[in-house]
Design a protein around this motif. Structure first.
Motif, mmCIF file in Angstrom:
data_model
loop_
_atom_site.group_PDB
_atom_site.id
_atom_site.type_symbol
_atom_site.label_atom_id
_atom_site.label_comp_id
_atom_site.label_asym_id
_atom_site.label_seq_id
_atom_site.Cartn_x
_atom_site.Cartn_y
_atom_site.Cartn_z
ATOM 1 N N GLN A 13 0.697 -1.279 -0.332
ATOM 2 C CA GLN A 13 -0.017 -0.065 -0.243
ATOM 3 C C GLN A 13 1.271 1.024 0.225
ATOM 4 N N ALA A 14 0.564 2.662 -0.349
ATOM 5 C CA ALA A 14 0.636 3.322 -0.293
ATOM 6 C C ALA A 14 1.389 3.648 0.939
ATOM 7 N N GLY A 15 2.164 4.665 0.868
ATOM 8 C CA GLY A 15 2.928 4.940 2.350
ATOM 9 C C GLY A 15 3.364 4.079 3.234
ATOM 10 N N ARG A 38 15.210 0.681 -11.112
ATOM 11 C CA ARG A 38 13.407 -0.077 -12.029
ATOM 12 C C ARG A 38 13.220 0.770 -13.518
ATOM 13 N N GLN A 39 11.858 0.085 -13.318
ATOM 14 C CA GLN A 39 10.847 0.384 -15.083
ATOM 15 C C GLN A 39 9.971 0.348 -15.095
ATOM 16 N N VAL A 40 9.576 1.392 -15.241
ATOM 17 C CA VAL A 40 7.579 1.356 -15.813
ATOM 18 C C VAL A 40 7.296 1.311 -17.024
ATOM 19 N N SER A 41 6.444 0.456 -17.467
ATOM 20 C CA SER A 41 6.468 0.002 -18.528
ATOM 21 C C SER A 41 6.499 1.348 -19.516
ATOM 22 N N GLY A 42 6.977 0.888 -21.146
ATOM 23 C CA GLY A 42 7.005 2.570 -21.702
ATOM 24 C C GLY A 42 8.002 3.184 -20.909
ATOM 25 N N LYS A 43 8.572 3.056 -20.082
ATOM 26 C CA LYS A 43 10.139 3.905 -19.893
ATOM 27 C C LYS A 43 11.860 3.921 -19.624
ATOM 28 N N GLU A 44 12.316 4.111 -19.743
ATOM 29 C CA GLU A 44 13.664 3.820 -19.894
ATOM 30 C C GLU A 44 14.014 3.390 -18.529
ATOM 31 N N LEU A 80 17.978 -3.357 -0.837
ATOM 32 C CA LEU A 80 16.773 -2.116 -1.071
ATOM 33 C C LEU A 80 15.840 -1.825 0.164
ATOM 34 N N GLN A 81 15.569 -1.003 0.976
ATOM 35 C CA GLN A 81 14.461 -0.721 2.016
ATOM 36 C C GLN A 81 13.911 0.605 1.373
ATOM 37 N N MET A 82 13.038 0.402 0.961
ATOM 38 C CA MET A 82 11.882 0.972 0.819
ATOM 39 C C MET A 82 10.912 1.538 1.801
ATOM 40 N N ASN A 83 11.059 2.712 1.789
ATOM 41 C CA ASN A 83 9.993 3.186 3.255
ATOM 42 C C ASN A 83 9.274 4.284 2.862
ATOM 43 N N ASN A 84 7.835 4.566 2.798
ATOM 44 C CA ASN A 84 6.584 5.237 2.753
ATOM 45 C C ASN A 84 6.581 5.270 0.720
ATOM 46 N N GLN A 85 6.181 4.278 0.513
ATOM 47 C CA GLN A 85 5.962 3.905 -0.490
ATOM 48 C C GLN A 85 5.469 5.047 -1.615
ATOM 49 N N LYS A 86 5.221 5.559 -2.683
ATOM 50 C CA LYS A 86 4.092 6.114 -3.583
ATOM 51 C C LYS A 86 3.726 5.437 -4.664
ATOM 52 N N ARG A 87 2.669 5.642 -5.411
ATOM 53 C CA ARG A 87 1.619 4.520 -6.461
ATOM 54 C C ARG A 87 2.486 4.901 -7.651
ATOM 55 N N THR A 120 4.675 -3.466 -6.896
ATOM 56 C CA THR A 120 3.090 -2.951 -6.859
ATOM 57 C C THR A 120 2.989 -1.918 -6.082
ATOM 58 N N VAL A 121 2.402 -0.774 -6.191
ATOM 59 C CA VAL A 121 2.324 0.377 -5.251
ATOM 60 C C VAL A 121 0.673 0.182 -5.442
ATOM 61 N N SER A 122 -0.506 0.107 -4.412
ATOM 62 C CA SER A 122 -1.629 0.664 -4.039
ATOM 63 C C SER A 122 -2.061 1.601 -3.373
ATOM 64 N N SER A 123 -3.376 2.073 -3.550
ATOM 65 C CA SER A 123 -3.773 3.554 -2.967
ATOM 66 C C SER A 123 -5.065 3.065 -2.505
#
Length: 123
Positions: A13-15, A38-44, A80-87, A120-123
């Motif tokens: 979840q986000a956050g 990281r790579q978002v579909s369609g982006k570099e 890789l520790q990821m905190n407060n993740q965003k959508r 996948t970060v959900s709202s």
């Protein structure tokens, strides 16, 4: 050859927080800086963070303050520790290795890639 295998991806979840792992095998782990992209579909593919054998880390501006990269040289694992993740951070996350400094790893190409793990970060 260096083989890299990521794990720890999934739905968050986000956050919330998530920790990715990358297990390395093959050639001498100490010779390589290790990093995450990281790579978002369609982006570099986008650089996130890297760390050298001594623990010197380098971060993209977007990762500073929320992400932490670390490595366990006894186990040949990078985290890789990821905190407060965003959508907008929903992406495939890749581990990478390069015979370079941590800062040098922010520039492509790299020497080796892992297969990637979906976050996948959900709202």
């Amino acid at each position: 050859q260096v083989q890299l295998v990521e794990s720890g991806g999934g739905l968050v979840q986000a956050g919330a927080s998530l920790r990715l792992s990358c297990a390395a095998s093959g050639r001498t782990f100490s010779a390589y800086a290790m990093g995450w992209f990281r790579q978002v579909s369609g982006k570099e593919r986008e650089f996130i963070a890297a760390i050298d054998w001594s623990g010197n880390a380098f971060y993209a501006d977007s990762a500073k303050g929320r992400f932490t990269i670390s490595r366990d040289n006894t186990k040949n694992i990078v985290y890789l520790q990821m905190n407060n993740q965003k959508r907008e951070e929903t992406a495939v996350y890749y581990c990478a290795a390069k015979r370079e400094s941590a800062r040098g790893m922010s520039h492509l190409p790299v020497d080796y890639w892992g297969q990637g793990t979906q976050v996948t970060v959900s709202s």
